[in-house]
Design an enzyme around this catalytic site. Sequence first.
Site, PDB file in Angstrom:
ATOM      1  N   ASP A  68       0.817  -1.213   0.000  1.00 46.23           N
ATOM      2  CA  ASP A  68       0.000   0.000   0.000  1.00 46.23           C
ATOM      3  C   ASP A  68       0.852   1.265   0.000  1.00 46.23           C
ATOM      4  OD1 ASP A  68      -2.344  -1.430  -0.098  1.00 46.23           O
ATOM      5  OD2 ASP A  68      -2.709  -1.348   2.058  1.00 46.23           O
ATOM      6  N   GLY A  69       1.980   1.230   0.694  1.00 47.45           N
ATOM      7  CA  GLY A  69       2.862   2.398   0.724  1.00 47.45           C
ATOM      8  C   GLY A  69       3.367   2.769  -0.664  1.00 47.45           C
ATOM      9  N   ASN A 142      -5.228   8.321   1.012  1.00 49.63           N
ATOM     10  CA  ASN A 142      -5.706   7.631   2.208  1.00 49.63           C
ATOM     11  C   ASN A 142      -6.248   8.587   3.267  1.00 49.63           C
ATOM     12  OD1 ASN A 142      -5.635   4.890   1.867  1.00 49.63           O
ATOM     13  ND2 ASN A 142      -3.849   4.523   3.131  1.00 49.63           N
ATOM     14  N   ASP A 143      -5.363   9.421   3.806  1.00 46.94           N
ATOM     15  CA  ASP A 143      -5.787  10.236   4.939  1.00 46.94           C
ATOM     16  C   ASP A 143      -4.834  11.384   5.231  1.00 46.94           C
ATOM     17  OD1 ASP A 143      -3.587   8.992   6.354  1.00 46.94           O
ATOM     18  OD2 ASP A 143      -4.900   7.319   6.840  1.00 46.94           O
ATOM     19  N   SER A 185      -7.703   5.066  10.031  1.00 51.75           N
ATOM     20  CA  SER A 185      -9.062   5.369  10.504  1.00 51.75           C
ATOM     21  C   SER A 185      -9.708   4.144  11.124  1.00 51.75           C
ATOM     22  CB  SER A 185      -9.907   5.885   9.341  1.00 51.75           C
ATOM     23  OG  SER A 185     -11.239   6.114   9.746  1.00 51.75           O
ATOM     24  N   SER A 187      -8.160   1.609  12.486  1.00 50.43           N
ATOM     25  CA  SER A 187      -7.466   1.346  13.751  1.00 50.43           C
ATOM     26  C   SER A 187      -7.949   2.264  14.865  1.00 50.43           C
ATOM     27  CB  SER A 187      -5.957   1.516  13.563  1.00 50.43           C
ATOM     28  OG  SER A 187      -5.457   0.592  12.620  1.00 50.43           O
TER      29      SER A 187
END
Length: 287
Positions: A68-69, A142-143, A185, A187
């Site tokens: 994902d990174g 993502n965020d 989020s 988590s």
Amino acid sequence: MKKIGIIANCKKQRACDVLARLGKKSIEAGLELFADETTVKLLGCGVIVRDMKAMVDKIDAVVVLGGDGTMLRAARELDGADKPLMGVNIGGLGFMTSVAEEYLDKALDCMARDDFNTDVRSVIECVIVCGGREKAVYRALNDIVIHSGSSRIVTLHVSVNDEKVASYACDGLVVSTPTGSTGHSLSAGGPIIMPETQAFVLSVICPHTLSSRPLVVPDKSEISVEAGDLSQNVFLSADGQVGQALVPGDRVIMRRSKKSVKFVHLPGYSYFSVLQEKLHWSGSSVK
């Protein structure tokens, strides 16, 4: 699609073998590959060397090798260019990398004959303003996370569309896109949001209250956050990869970006199947 850019995490243990396999299969499938110098060394001959800015103008799509990174890095480097990403997981969890390593050959064949589906993922844009002047702009797939960077709490004043929501005493705040709802989020206790949902999720990290719950708002909203006490360090990070420290007077304004990211999926892809696999959902044992 015949011209494919390659973005890879060459530090992954499997990267060398998978890139060599990709280079060989691409020749068989009639694909023309573009990559940076480090990746080209692992891909083998017949690959055109380009940096990302030069590559974007030449390619039809991007194959991303990693986790994902690496997908987040690829999305940031594309910076809104209309070039779909196909993620091949050679990392760990890999929510965004929808192709498993063993299906690489099939994936390249599908790309060569345009046999795939795409979906558009929203991006959140974050502007740091101080004294009415724009200081910095970040975009995240993502965020956006605002946090203390330590065990000390920070007070965050949160508003949506200029209406006060709350002042949170907490370790931080995650403002997530639907794509990022399965990341930090989740988590922090946030809900899972399907990718096509037009919403953002505000999840408070370790709030010093029992009444705090995640908040879902339309992605046409404007979210504003100010830190109440900046005598201690408070940081902003976008996708956990870029960001900066906040200083007194800073206000963080978040909204949906006009830029987006397009994902490639093979025929038969199912978002719920991904959740079942990655989160080990098994349903109820009650009959």
